[in-house]
Motif scaffolding. Structure first.
Motif, PDB file in Angstrom:
ATOM      1  N   ASN A 195       0.810  -1.216   0.000  1.00 30.94           N
ATOM      2  CA  ASN A 195       0.000   0.000   0.000  1.00 30.94           C
ATOM      3  C   ASN A 195       0.845   1.269   0.000  1.00 30.94           C
ATOM      4  O   ASN A 195       0.308   2.375   0.087  1.00 30.94           O
ATOM      5  CB  ASN A 195      -0.931   0.008   1.214  1.00 30.94           C
ATOM      6  N   ALA A 196       2.166   1.115  -0.105  1.00 27.48           N
ATOM      7  CA  ALA A 196       3.024   2.295  -0.178  1.00 27.48           C
ATOM      8  C   ALA A 196       2.706   3.075  -1.454  1.00 27.48           C
ATOM      9  O   ALA A 196       2.376   2.499  -2.494  1.00 27.48           O
ATOM     10  CB  ALA A 196       4.489   1.868  -0.159  1.00 27.48           C
ATOM     11  N   LYS A 197       2.833   4.394  -1.359  1.00 26.98           N
ATOM     12  CA  LYS A 197       2.510   5.262  -2.487  1.00 26.98           C
ATOM     13  C   LYS A 197       3.694   5.387  -3.431  1.00 26.98           C
ATOM     14  O   LYS A 197       4.843   5.515  -2.994  1.00 26.98           O
ATOM     15  CB  LYS A 197       2.101   6.655  -1.993  1.00 26.98           C
ATOM     16  N   THR A 198       3.398   5.372  -4.701  1.00 26.07           N
ATOM     17  CA  THR A 198       4.430   5.601  -5.710  1.00 26.07           C
ATOM     18  C   THR A 198       4.895   7.045  -5.641  1.00 26.07           C
ATOM     19  O   THR A 198       4.062   7.950  -5.602  1.00 26.07           O
ATOM     20  CB  THR A 198       3.877   5.308  -7.117  1.00 26.07           C
ATOM     21  N   PRO A 199       6.193   7.305  -5.616  1.00 26.31           N
ATOM     22  CA  PRO A 199       6.683   8.690  -5.585  1.00 26.31           C
ATOM     23  C   PRO A 199       6.124   9.503  -6.747  1.00 26.31           C
ATOM     24  O   PRO A 199       5.935   8.982  -7.858  1.00 26.31           O
ATOM     25  CB  PRO A 199       8.202   8.532  -5.697  1.00 26.31           C
ATOM     26  N   LEU A 200       5.914  10.783  -6.468  1.00 27.42           N
ATOM     27  CA  LEU A 200       5.301  11.636  -7.472  1.00 27.42           C
ATOM     28  C   LEU A 200       6.154  11.736  -8.736  1.00 27.42           C
ATOM     29  O   LEU A 200       5.639  11.750  -9.852  1.00 27.42           O
ATOM     30  CB  LEU A 200       5.061  13.033  -6.882  1.00 27.42           C
ATOM     31  N   ARG A 214      -0.901   5.064 -17.081  1.00 26.68           N
ATOM     32  CA  ARG A 214      -1.578   5.504 -15.859  1.00 26.68           C
ATOM     33  C   ARG A 214      -0.989   4.801 -14.641  1.00 26.68           C
ATOM     34  O   ARG A 214      -0.901   3.584 -14.614  1.00 26.68           O
ATOM     35  CB  ARG A 214      -3.081   5.182 -15.963  1.00 26.68           C
ATOM     36  N   PRO A 215      -0.565   5.569 -13.625  1.00 22.46           N
ATOM     37  CA  PRO A 215      -0.058   4.939 -12.396  1.00 22.46           C
ATOM     38  C   PRO A 215      -1.148   4.108 -11.724  1.00 22.46           C
ATOM     39  O   PRO A 215      -2.305   4.530 -11.650  1.00 22.46           O
ATOM     40  CB  PRO A 215       0.341   6.134 -11.532  1.00 22.46           C
ATOM     41  N   LEU A 216      -0.767   2.917 -11.221  1.00 20.62           N
ATOM     42  CA  LEU A 216      -1.749   2.021 -10.604  1.00 20.62           C
ATOM     43  C   LEU A 216      -1.392   1.716  -9.151  1.00 20.62           C
ATOM     44  O   LEU A 216      -2.147   2.013  -8.248  1.00 20.62           O
ATOM     45  CB  LEU A 216      -1.840   0.725 -11.411  1.00 20.62           C
ATOM     46  N   SER A 217      -0.254   1.079  -8.940  1.00 23.67           N
ATOM     47  CA  SER A 217       0.224   0.781  -7.597  1.00 23.67           C
ATOM     48  C   SER A 217       1.735   0.716  -7.656  1.00 23.67           C
ATOM     49  O   SER A 217       2.324   0.600  -8.737  1.00 23.67           O
ATOM     50  CB  SER A 217      -0.356  -0.536  -7.089  1.00 23.67           C
ATOM     51  N   ALA A 218       2.388   0.764  -6.497  1.00 24.97           N
ATOM     52  CA  ALA A 218       3.837   0.908  -6.470  1.00 24.97           C
ATOM     53  C   ALA A 218       4.559  -0.179  -7.260  1.00 24.97           C
ATOM     54  O   ALA A 218       5.439   0.114  -8.079  1.00 24.97           O
ATOM     55  CB  ALA A 218       4.315   0.925  -5.022  1.00 24.97           C
TER      56      ALA A 218
END
Length: 790
Positions: A227-232, A244-248
């Protein structure tokens, strides 16, 4: 392929403007299709932090927010986004800020509450075409900093079109190599060093289809935070590349694919705990893919399995069940090399065209797998943490690139310029090729990723690209031309086209693949060739002759009130013979509507069977062998009974002509007679040379006769019999009338013929002509029961 200029310049940063960089890439063969700004034009938008978000007293869908933008006093902003919450870092348009579309932010009241700015969404900043709520920035975004600077929005998106042979440029690394070579610069690569493992966990890997997968690399990573967020910064690079970003985890695999060109896949470790097996699918095996499709596989499909069931369609798409989810704690990371032809066939068979399959189809560097998995591991560990396992490997890295001999004089001959040895050597060095002197030239070894370089001519093309096509001067070519002899005994197809154009036809060019429904209606072949991967379901059958395409062309014109249509086409047709597939060069034609264009001097008449027959005879006359061809009564499901004929040559059918069957015309809503012809051109290519004959100085004598024969007797057969019985004195037979009706018995018809007799060296007398006529009449009576009409 789309990519960010800012990302590219991290790898290599030539001192040229954006437009010049685009021009360089285009001239080097990487055509830049478009340049687009990353965001719209805006100013006055800064990073803010939501301190408070209360419900608006007079509006259910509005919230009153206190937002800190680094000033002494927080701003009071009314926001309608449902996803705004306390603690978020957000882009804030302050008073007097200007948003895309020259929209100026002013102090205003919303339902009685003063608003001192605007919390912006990605759409409002021109970053995306649509957005669900406001844009949420990274938690470490510094307050008060200009958003344009923080997100590096002074950037341009390049969209390039690659030729199929340049799969190595489907990555930032590949494009950077090209830019570095063009500008004679060195690459600044990111850290690609190996990551030290912290656990020693083995997972059995087995390749039972080495032809499909020569090299497979994997790694176990445990105890990750899914559940960590992908860096911007990583999200932005993906977004600017059209992903499209989905998950890390998924974002990292996509990022490495874009950066290095190596597709990766991550499995939930719990589904591959027994190991990995790469094999061909068993007929009837089923897999549910990530895009919700369920496929029934065949034995030509390469799959990744847990030793039992398929978990992924190799090189194309993963399975839904074994994919990474928010519950995943342990994963298995895959980096493999798959056979391009196998991936291509499977992708086309199922209509699955993914970023991964695109790269495998065009060819992936066979030495990239371990490098890519180390790069992905470093990013995963940085973002989601975890315990890193050892790199597991099955198969071997192999690069079969062999040295190519390049001759110096060959460069001059093909490019028209003479280049200094150090210029040529430097070009190859810039392209990361190994180059050594060899005789009157060089021995050059391409790098493993340049799968398109295999011959001397490929190296010369590389020289031209990097040296610059625009720097090669244009020169007139002076060469002695030798004309090849043209045989006078072979029919020139251009003459066929010219004859038809002179007869009022227009040449058409239609698809070689046609509608299976129309092919079935016309019954041209019982089992036509069907395409495995058609461009559409309406174009899935290979044509047996030209009629389906010509009828479609007619319908297009007919729907636009064009009733007088004459079309022909020359091209290959495809016959599904039981022994082998045949390609035949055929001529097809279509004729319908009035015989002449509308005019005052001729009465209107529609074209008929004999008009089209005459057009075909005009074509056959080009061969100089008109007597070798004939027309016989013929039946075909697509043609009108009684208005159809086979075109024969020496008793062999070489074509057909006739009116389209009324039932088919009715199905196609055609309310006029449509005439078609089809002819094998291979059968009429032989021509006879014209031969001189002495003209007789003595008068010709004509005799007419009217014969009564059965209605089913063909006039052509009568003519052939008369010519065979007339001997050398009979020079011509012409049919000038056919009659049925009053005075003729039912079931009979009258055929009137004119016979011309002539001798080369004397005047004929009545007795010898009468004798010849009597022989002819007797023979006709014997063979056809023909009698003279009273």
């Amino acid at each position: 392929m789309k990519f960010s200029e800012e990302w590219l310049r991290k790898w290599v940063n030539p001192e040229v403007a954006t437009e010049k960089l685009a021009e360089q890439l285009t001239l080097a063969g990487l055509e830049v299709d478009s340049l687009e700004p990353v965001a719209g034009e805006f100013m006055g938008v800064v990073v803010g932090k939501v301190l408070e978000a209360k419900q608006h007293p007079d509006a259910d869908r509005l919230r009153v927010c206190q937002v800190d933008v680094g000033d002494q006093t927080p701003l009071n902003i009314v926001c309608g986004a449902s996803n705004v919450s306390v603690g978020q870092k957000v882009p804030v348009a302050k008073i007097n800020a200007i948003l895309p579309g020259n929209f100026k932010i002013k102090k205003s009241k919303l339902r009685g509450v003063e608003s001192e700015g605007m919390i912006c969404s990605e759409k409002e900043l021109g970053i995306a075409e649509s957005s669900d709520g406001i844009m949420v920035l990274s938690a470490d975004a510094p307050l008060g900093v200009d958003v344009r600077e923080y997100l590096s929005l002074n950037d341009t998106i390049f969209d390039i079109q690659l030729t199929p042979n340049r799969g190595d440029c489907l990555s930032i690394q590949g494009i950077a190599r090209e830019v570095a070579a063009i500008n004679d610069l060195r690459l600044t690569k990111p850290s690609l060093t190996a990551v030290s493992h912290t656990i020693s966990e083995q997972l059995p890997i087995k390749i039972t289809a080495p032809d499909g997968c020569p090299h497979y690399v994997g790694r176990v990573i445990r105890n990750i935070d899914s559940n960590a967020k992908t860096p911007l910064w990583l999200q932005e690079r993906l977004r600017r590349s059209g992903i499209r970003p989905l998950s890390a985890i998924i974002d990292v695999t996509n990022y490495v694919l874009l950066e290095l060109g190596q597709p990766l896949h991550a499995f939930d470790l719990s589904y591959v705990a027994n190991g990995i097996e790469v094999r061909f699918a068993k007929p009837g095996e089923v897999i549910d893919l990530l895009d919700e499709q369920r496929l029934e596989l065949n034995d030509k499909d390469l799959v990744i399995t847990d030793g039992n069931r398929p978990l992924a369609l190799a090189g194309i798409m993963g399975g839904k069940e074994s994919g990474i989810t928010s519950e995943t704690k342990h994963l298995f990371l895959e980096s493999a090399l798959f056979n391009s032809s196998i991936i291509t066939k499977t992708a086309r068979h199922y209509g699955l065209f993914t970023d991964s399959s695109q790269r495998f189809e065009r060819g992936v560097d066979p030495l990239l797998q371990k490098v890519a998995i180390e790069r992905a591991t470093a990013l995963i560990h940085e973002i989601v943490g975890g315990e890193i396992g050892e790199v597991l490997e099955c198969g071997q890295e192999s690069s079969s690139k062999e040295a190519i001999i390049l001759r110096k004089d060959r460069i001059t001959k093909l490019l028209g310029i003479t280049l200094a040895d150090d210029v040529v050597t430097n070009i190859f060095n810039c392209l990361e090729m190994k180059v050594n002197p060899h005789g009157q030239g060089w021995q050059v070894t391409p790098p493993s990723y340049r799968l398109d370089i295999n011959q001397e001519i490929d190296l010369i093309e590389e020289i031209a690209r990097i040296y610059g096509y625009d720097r090669i001067p244009g020169e007139k070519i002076a060469e002695e031309l030798t004309f090849l002899p043209v045989s006078e005994t072979v029919l020139d197809l251009q003459k066929v086209k010219t004859r038809l154009v002179d007869s009022g036809y227009q040449e058409a060019i239609t698809y070689s693949f046609v509608s299976p429904a129309l092919e079935k209606k016309l019954m041209l072949q019982q089992h036509p060739l069907v395409l495995v991967n058609p461009i559409s379901s309406d174009l899935s059958t290979m044509r047996t002759n030209h009629w389906p395409g010509l009828i479609q062309a007619f319908l297009h014109n007919y729907a636009r009130q064009q009733q007088r249509v004459r079309l022909f086409e020359i091209g290959l047709c495809f016959i599904n013979d039981p022994e082998k597939i045949k390609q035949e060069l055929r001529l097809g034609g279509l004729c319908t509507g009035p015989l002449y264009p509308e005019q005052w001097s001729e009465s209107a008449r529609s074209v008929d069977f004999f008009d089209v027959k005459n057009d075909v005879m005009n074509i056959l006359s080009l061969t100089g062998q008109t007597d070798s061809y004939g027309f016989e009564s013929f039946e075909h499901p697509a043609l009108h009974p009684g208005q159809a004929a086979a075109i024969v040559k020496q008793h062999r059918v070489i074509g057909m002509l006739g009116a389209l069957h009324p039932s088919i015309s009715q199905e196609l809503d055609i309310n006029q007679s449509l005439y078609l012809f089809d002819l094998s051109l291979d059968s009429i290519m032989d021509m006879s040379l014209p031969m001189y004959e002495t003209l007789s100085k003595f008068p010709a004598i004509k005799r007419d006769m009217a014969l009564v024969v059965a209605a089913d007797v063909q006039a052509q057969r009568l003519k052939e019999k008369i010519l065979s019985m007339g001997g050398d004195l009979l020079k011509n037979v012409q049919i000038f009338d056919i009659y049925q009706g009053k005075g003729i018995e039912t079931g009979k018809k009258s055929i009137a013929l004119s016979l011309t007799f002539q001798h080369l060296s004397r005047t004929l007398v009545d007795t010898e002509i009468n004798e010849s006529m009597q022989n002819i009449i007797s023979a006709l009576y014997k063979d056809f029961n023909a009698t003279l009409r009273d």
